[in-house]
Design an enzyme around this catalytic site. Structure first.
Site: not given
Length: 337
Positions: A94-95
């Site tokens: 997610d990053e």
């Protein structure tokens, strides 16, 4: 991404909207991978043991992880990112860091376009930090969460850094933060009072990095798809741990942190070995590692017992980790016939 796993669960279950949701271990001995902002209002956070999260928020809705779904959404998001630059360094599902210096568009409007596209394709919100380096971009990305962004230009970096808590600097954990508090250092401005030699005396080699980092200087490049060889977490204690039982108690929190890190990076299926590292009161070290063991609390306890028994000396540092499988590179030489 904003609370990525929890946001996906709420998106797929609209009845959960507005309710506190946690994703991860659904049993009392489990660990939360993440939670949404409604849960965070109660003091619930990622890497927290499930039983503790339920104590703080009895109405917390616990859901198991669905990594097949999270992977699918990540593939969509990374496809969007790579439309704008091939220089994408994933940190987790997610990053990611993006280097957009080769793009013709201004960075802040470009970030908005990317975030809008992500929402159009996934119905998930994201936040962004726009800055001349990784350190400042990472910090900036957290300031206007959720669903926001912040740009820090090169000229703004010195002022931006000064009033930030030192805990915002990567590499500073609870122990280092407490040591800095003893030195009356709470902000980067406070830390900037120390010379480079003084910081080296206080923190060793890390002092060299601290001198630059508290000023917003970070020369790390964006490195696309660099495989990690291991994941680990460790703690140096204020007082040496005299017994194996004391080490076991402190190990449980480290284990929870490691499991959350594994879940975030979707690396559990790639584990080839687990290991325990000890540094003793006389600064000698030992490491015990085993192949073929799942990263479980029981497995780490057995390695800890073996490591501790090697000397029986008081322990000043305890670390847990995993070795990860590395991708097999294709040989450039044709097989001989």
């Amino acid at each position: 991404m904003d609370c990525f796993y929890a946001a996906i669960e709420v998106r797929d279950r609209p009845a959960l909207r507005g309710k506190p949701v946690g994703v991860g271990g659904t049993r009392n001995r489990g660990v939360l991978t993440t939670c949404n902002y409604e849960a965070r209002k109660f003091g619930v956070r990622s890497a927290m043991p499930t039983f503790m999260a339920l104590q703080r928020c009895p109405q917390l809705i616990l859901l198991p992880t669905r990594f097949d779904v999270y992977r699918r959404e990540t593939a969509v998001i990374r496809g969007i990112l790579q439309r704008f630059t091939p220089q994408v360094e994933p940190l987790s599902l997610d990053e990611a860091y993006l280097d957009v210096t080769g793009h013709s568009g201004a960075p802040a409007p470009l970030a908005q376009v990317i975030r809008d596209l992500i929402f159009q394709k996934t119905k998930l919100t994201s936040s962004a930090g726009i800055a001349p380096n990784k350190l400042v971009a990472k910090i900036a990305s957290e300031i206007n969460k959720p669903n926001g962004q912040l740009e820090v230009t090169p000229e703004q970096v010195p002022e931006f850094m000064q009033d930030l808590p030192v805990r915002k600097i990567w590499g500073i954990g609870e122990k280092t933060e407490r040591k800095l508090e003893d030195l009356a250092v709470k902000t980067c401005r406070d830390l900037q009072r120390f010379s480079r030699p003084q910081l080296v005396d206080l923190f060793g080699k890390f002092g060299l990095e601290l001198y630059d980092l508290c000023r917003g200087i970070d020369d790390r490049p964006v490195e696309p798809d660099r495989p990690r060889k291991s994941l680990s977490t460790e703690e140096t204690f204020s007082f040496d741990l005299e017994t194996l039982e004391a080490c076991e108690q402190r190990m449980e929190e480290l284990f929870a942190d490691l499991m959350a890190d594994l879940a975030q990076k979707e690396a559990a299926c790639d584990v080839t070995k687990i290991f325990v590292k000890l540094k003793f009161s006389d600064f000698t070290r030992t490491t015990v590692e085993r192949a073929g063991l799942e990263p479980s609390l029981g497995g780490y306890r057995s390695l800890l017992a073996e490591a501790f028994a090697r000397t029986g000396k008081p322990v000043r540092l305890l670390g847990l980790g995993v070795r990860l499988a590395q991708p097999v590179m294709a040989s450039a030489q044709l097989p001989l016939l």
